[in-house]
Design a protein around this motif. Sequence first.
Motif, PDB file in Angstrom:
ATOM      1  N   GLY A   1      29.612   0.529  33.599  1.00 57.45           N
ATOM      2  CA  GLY A   1      30.127   1.765  34.178  1.00 57.45           C
ATOM      3  C   GLY A   1      30.219   2.884  33.182  1.00 57.45           C
ATOM      4  O   GLY A   1      30.169   2.692  31.979  1.00 57.45           O
TER       5      GLY A   1
ATOM      6  N   THR B   1      36.240   4.735  41.308  1.00 60.24           N
ATOM      7  CA  THR B   1      36.723   4.134  42.546  1.00 60.24           C
ATOM      8  C   THR B   1      38.235   3.930  42.522  1.00 60.24           C
ATOM      9  O   THR B   1      38.920   4.248  43.493  1.00 60.24           O
ATOM     10  CB  THR B   1      36.028   2.780  42.772  1.00 60.24           C
TER      11      THR B   1
ATOM     12  N   ASN C   1      28.962  -6.649  41.025  1.00 58.38           N
ATOM     13  CA  ASN C   1      28.064  -5.601  40.557  1.00 58.38           C
ATOM     14  C   ASN C   1      26.735  -6.256  40.231  1.00 58.38           C
ATOM     15  O   ASN C   1      26.700  -7.284  39.563  1.00 58.38           O
ATOM     16  CB  ASN C   1      28.635  -4.916  39.306  1.00 58.38           C
TER      17      ASN C   1
ATOM     18  N   THR D   1      26.025   0.394  40.018  1.00 58.58           N
ATOM     19  CA  THR D   1      27.026   1.470  40.002  1.00 58.58           C
ATOM     20  C   THR D   1      26.667   2.543  38.970  1.00 58.58           C
ATOM     21  O   THR D   1      26.940   3.717  39.176  1.00 58.58           O
ATOM     22  CB  THR D   1      28.408   0.902  39.651  1.00 58.58           C
TER      23      THR D   1
ATOM     24  N   ALA E   1      30.249   3.250  45.999  1.00 55.74           N
ATOM     25  CA  ALA E   1      29.949   3.508  44.588  1.00 55.74           C
ATOM     26  C   ALA E   1      28.867   2.573  44.060  1.00 55.74           C
ATOM     27  O   ALA E   1      28.472   2.693  42.895  1.00 55.74           O
ATOM     28  CB  ALA E   1      31.207   3.355  43.749  1.00 55.74           C
TER      29      ALA E   1
END
Lengths: 218, 285, 273
Positions: B9, B79, B143, B223, B280
């Motif tokens: 991220g 998020t 993810n 993401t 996301a």
Amino acid sequence: MRLDARVVVRRPAFTLDLELTVQPGETVALVGPNGAGKSTFLQAVAGLIGLDDGKVVLGPHVLDDVADGVHVPTELRRCGLVFQHHRVFPHLSALENVAFGLRAQGVPRPEAHEQARQWLDRVGMLPHAGRSAARLSGGQAQAVALARTLAAEPDVLLLDEPFAALDEAARPLLQEVVRRHAFDGERPVVLVTHEPADARALADRVVPMVAGRVAATT
Amino acid sequence: MSARRGTTGRGTTARARSGRAAARAVPVATAVGLLLTACATGPGTGAGTSSSAPTGSASSRAPLTGQLVVFAAASLQQTFTALGDRLMAQNPGLHITFSFGASSTLAQQLEQGAPADVFASANPATMKAASAVTDRPVTFAHNSLEIVVPAGNPGHVTGLADFAKPQLKIALCAVEVPCGSAAATAFAAAGVTPAPDTYEKDVTATLTKAVLGEVDAALVYRTDVRSAGDKVQGIDFPQASAARNDYPIATVAGARNHAAAQAFVDLVLSAQGQKVLTDAGFDAA
Amino acid sequence: MVGRVRPRRRSRPPVLLLALAAVAVLFLVGPFVALLVTAPWSRLGGLIASGPVLQALWLSLRTATAATVLCLLLGVPLAWVLARTALPGRGLLRAVTTMPLVLPPVVGGVALLTLLGRRGLLGRHLDTWFGVTVPFTSTAVVIAEAFVALPFLVLAVDGALRSADEQYEQAAATLGATRWYTFRRITLPLVAPGVLAGAVLCFARALGEFGATITFAGNYPGTTRTMPLAIYLAMEQDPAQAVALSLVLIGVSLAVLIGLRTRWLSALTGGPS
């Protein structure tokens, strides 16, 4: 060659305003107390200091003309200047110091060194040719400095208190060297000194200076 | 193989920017914690927590008040911030403070007694490392890796096989970091030997190479592709599920504001929370 | 001169200065000692002799040397311009010179990418005209290292030039020497100690460079993975190994710097006092 100079340099403490003509082969002594502007005059003629007003002409060459905006840089003026504190290059040998001007002007090393050796011989420094300049005594260094300037064959010779830093013993020797080798009959010479005796001994003409100007003549 | 450190991220930017940032995060977070502790012990704050907890443990009807501190993996910054705002809007008396960072760093801080109420990690391993100070964790999202190419796909990349082409510029995460080990798993599953030009130090740096167009393709998390906007394109590949990353969340044992902590976890697991996460780029739990 | 015996009646240095100096030494040495204490000494030999470590070390030494040469080539003239000319805007130029010192190296790396990257202002032309891409090459490592290390050299040489008397340069000018000749034969030899000090700083900085390198040049074994990059990645998995690699880097850089120093100093002694 003839030196025609009118030098005006303004400083907070004083203003130098001196007009001087030196004939070929003539030696003029500028005499006066410290702060009279004698050294400033020599440095201005050599191009190390810019003029605020005036004109410097050496033979056919205009070196400075403030009105016309002419200023020839030092390295192109062919004005030999022997400094008060010799300024020999400490990282070079005595020989390399004397050969420096010739090498800088493109003379091949063997030839430059041969000429440098001759000059060192004339000033009595040949035995010290290979010595590092940083390890010369004051008198020796000043002799090397003189040889270095003469070897570059300047059109005018400017001597700034060349004997001031010397002890009594070394002084007569170097004066003799100057007398024999500095004056070649064509070159104008300006000698700056605060010793009237030096001036009388070496110069054809003495110009007394006070506070940037020629002192009232006696 | 599970990732050791949650460096996914864009929230890892701070860490990516400087190797010292991770070290600096510790005292800062501690200082924040001390500040919060000082607030909680002050007169008139945090009173609602202890009174509401025993009576209405399952009920989220009673308005939540006081401070809530959430430690979360950097990849959850967008998020979780959105979900936190939502919870605070519903409970005007509640104030939520987030500390985003590398999961492993956060876990270490928890073990050192940092006063958090909720911990959300980017991988099960770090959650396990903090198990002594957390309640039972729940997986709330996954993810997956995705191929990322600069907008317009100049290298005409279509799948993992293109990563073996020497004429293409390729960036991968170093195998020492979680996204790199995940990538290695994916390549092994696809039977492809990649020929990268660089092994980047974390997923953010890897993504940056694609954003700047310095490489024709890179492998990052979905993401990350989403967060980079239209400067890049994502390309799915079938082996992505082989290297999926699980995100667990847990309340911290002895949380000062247990009711609010539980409410936040509930919100993350709710349909509403899952929608925010899938938007996301996360996969729903 | 160093090492000369001081007169005995010289007054003692102030206690406050000594105390603060002692704190400074502790401040510098403390973390290093901690590193030494925690180092995995039993594994050290094996770690140093491993192929990847030697590869990274060799790359680091090569690129840091190249970066230092590049800095000397560009930095000494820049320092001369700053110290010896009346160029307008010199103050601004001096400030610009120190920019890489202030900039986080990673930002410096991004800046280099936006200039020399495949889509960079200059890089895109290099790519289309010559088919040359700079990132991900050892050249990029040298560029990144030189970018962050250049200020150290320029500042050192600028300082040396400004404190060096211009009297010798003036004397050279009266002898008919051009500024270029004077620069080579007079100025440069006289400020050699300052240049050496700058080069040493420059080399050390280049050797330890991490942020700009990994951002601009990337990280690939043998091509762009220098020691600091290898250390960073080792830290992710095995901190003890990272400590060991750091010690290797410190040891090698100290050896190189001390070796250079003695070489240069012995070459310089007997020269100017």
